[in-house]
Design a protein around this motif. Structure first.
Motif, short mmCIF file in Angstrom:
data_model
loop_
_atom_site.label_atom_id
_atom_site.label_comp_id
_atom_site.label_asym_id
_atom_site.label_seq_id
_atom_site.Cartn_x
_atom_site.Cartn_y
_atom_site.Cartn_z
N LYS A 61 0.84 -1.21 0.00
CA LYS A 61 0.00 0.00 0.00
C LYS A 61 0.87 1.25 0.00
N ILE A 62 1.86 1.26 0.90
CA ILE A 62 2.73 2.44 1.02
C ILE A 62 3.48 2.67 -0.29
N PHE A 63 3.95 1.57 -0.89
CA PHE A 63 4.70 1.69 -2.14
C PHE A 63 3.83 2.27 -3.26
N VAL A 64 2.64 1.70 -3.43
CA VAL A 64 1.75 2.18 -4.50
C VAL A 64 1.35 3.63 -4.26
N LEU A 65 1.02 3.96 -3.02
CA LEU A 65 0.64 5.34 -2.71
C LEU A 65 1.81 6.29 -2.95
N ALA A 66 3.01 5.88 -2.53
CA ALA A 66 4.19 6.72 -2.72
C ALA A 66 4.42 7.00 -4.20
N VAL A 67 4.33 5.96 -5.02
CA VAL A 67 4.57 6.15 -6.46
C VAL A 67 3.53 7.10 -7.05
N ILE A 68 2.23 6.81 -6.82
CA ILE A 68 1.20 7.63 -7.45
C ILE A 68 1.24 9.06 -6.91
N ALA A 69 1.25 9.21 -5.59
CA ALA A 69 1.17 10.55 -5.01
C ALA A 69 2.42 11.38 -5.32
N LEU A 70 3.59 10.80 -5.12
CA LEU A 70 4.80 11.60 -5.35
C LEU A 70 4.98 11.95 -6.83
N PHE A 71 4.62 11.02 -7.73
CA PHE A 71 4.70 11.34 -9.16
C PHE A 71 3.76 12.51 -9.47
N LEU A 72 2.56 12.48 -8.88
CA LEU A 72 1.60 13.55 -9.14
C LEU A 72 2.09 14.89 -8.59
N TRP A 73 2.64 14.90 -7.37
CA TRP A 73 3.12 16.16 -6.79
C TRP A 73 4.34 16.69 -7.53
N HIS A 74 5.19 15.76 -7.97
CA HIS A 74 6.35 16.15 -8.77
C HIS A 74 5.89 16.84 -10.06
N ALA A 75 4.96 16.17 -10.75
CA ALA A 75 4.48 16.71 -12.02
C ALA A 75 3.73 18.02 -11.81
N ALA A 76 2.92 18.10 -10.76
CA ALA A 76 2.14 19.31 -10.50
C ALA A 76 3.05 20.52 -10.35
N HIS A 77 4.13 20.34 -9.59
CA HIS A 77 5.05 21.46 -9.36
C HIS A 77 5.73 21.90 -10.66
N ARG A 78 6.18 20.92 -11.43
CA ARG A 78 6.88 21.27 -12.68
C ARG A 78 5.94 21.91 -13.69
N SER B 23 16.69 22.45 -23.95
CA SER B 23 16.94 21.32 -23.06
C SER B 23 16.21 21.53 -21.73
N TYR B 24 16.10 22.79 -21.30
CA TYR B 24 15.34 23.11 -20.08
C TYR B 24 13.88 22.71 -20.26
N MET B 25 13.30 23.10 -21.41
CA MET B 25 11.89 22.78 -21.67
C MET B 25 11.68 21.28 -21.78
N ALA B 26 12.60 20.59 -22.47
CA ALA B 26 12.48 19.14 -22.62
C ALA B 26 12.45 18.49 -21.24
N ARG B 27 13.32 18.98 -20.36
CA ARG B 27 13.41 18.43 -19.01
C ARG B 27 12.11 18.67 -18.24
N GLU B 28 11.59 19.89 -18.33
CA GLU B 28 10.40 20.23 -17.54
C GLU B 28 9.15 19.53 -18.07
N VAL B 29 9.08 19.39 -19.42
CA VAL B 29 7.87 18.82 -20.03
C VAL B 29 7.75 17.31 -19.76
N THR B 30 8.85 16.67 -19.34
CA THR B 30 8.75 15.25 -18.96
C THR B 30 7.68 15.07 -17.89
#
Lengths: 116, 131
Positions: A61-78, B23-30
């Protein structure tokens, strides 16, 4: 001075980015390529019984939650930052959509996993 | 008196001007692909909670040609993410001194990449062992 909430979001971003960098390619290869294409692993690797047993285990459970949640927060910030770079200046709206989306995804994942 | 209309330089395509910006954009868009992959997994967890038929439907969906192509792209993007993540790590982490000398950027990137190869192989072996 008002304290910034940036360290919280940056930590989640960093943790998700690190997790994705370390094991992301292997996870995508297993769930998205090897198993659907029928390569390397046994055909029942991701069967209902196996995945249910995995997700009913606390470590699972912890592993699946960590993967989904952290990937989402990572992507959200970027994505939130890259939208700014593309000239989208509706800062509050973008923040609400990005971090809100990650939050909703985290809650759904956590709730579903707890119920299993 | 009319309202001021100050000149604002357009931001259109600014990142295409320079290889470094590209390269910055490529990195961020991942990140878009990281989010999409997390959503695919999230659907899997939700379907898992809905019973065997629902989960098998999700598994079946993963074998459709579009999803196979999608995951091949995601795999390529994740590999790029791994490379770029450790490539910028010398700039994003605090400076570390080791035996009186600053840890070199190449050492940080190299260590990270080796760690990821080891971690990926470990995940593959564990999953192979479990199934």
């Amino acid at each position: 001075m008002k304290r910034s909430n940036e360290p919280i979001f940056w930590s989640l971003f960093g943790a998700g980015g690190m997790l994705a960098a370390l094991i992301g390619p292997a996870l995508v290869f297993i769930t998205g390529i090897a198993v659907p294409f029928g390569l390397i692993f046994k055909p029942d690797t991701m069967s209902y019984a196996h995945m249910l047993a995995f997700s009913q285990n606390w470590l699972g459970k912890i592993f699946v939650l960590a993967v989904i949640a952290l990937f989402l927060w990572h992507a959200a910030h970027r994505i939130h930052i890259v939208l700014h770079d593309f000239g989208v200046h509706a800062v509050t709206l973008v923040r609400v959509l990005c971090y809100g989306g990650a939050f909703v995804g985290t809650v759904i994942a956590a709730y579903t996993l707890l119920k299993l | 008196m009319s309202a001021r209309r100050p000149y604002v330089r357009s931001m259109d395509g600014w990142w295409k001007r320079d290889a470094y910006f590209i390269s910055y954009m490529a990195r961020e868009v991942t990140a878009v692909f990281v989010a999409l992959y997390a959503i695919v997994l999230l659907f899997g967890v939700v379907r898992l909670s809905q019973g065997e038929a629902a989960f098998n439907g999700w598994l079946q969906y993963l074998t459709t040609p579009w999803m196979k192509v999608f995951h091949l792209i995601v795999l390529a993007v994740f590999c790029y993410h791994t490379w770029s993540w450790f490539n910028i790590m010398p700039k994003t982490m605090p400076i570390i001194f080791f035996g009186g000398k600053r840890l070199q950027p190449g050492t940080i990137t190299g260590t990270g990449l080796v760690a990821s190869v080891v971690a990926c192989l470990a995940v593959l072996l564990i999953v192979r062992g479990m199934s």
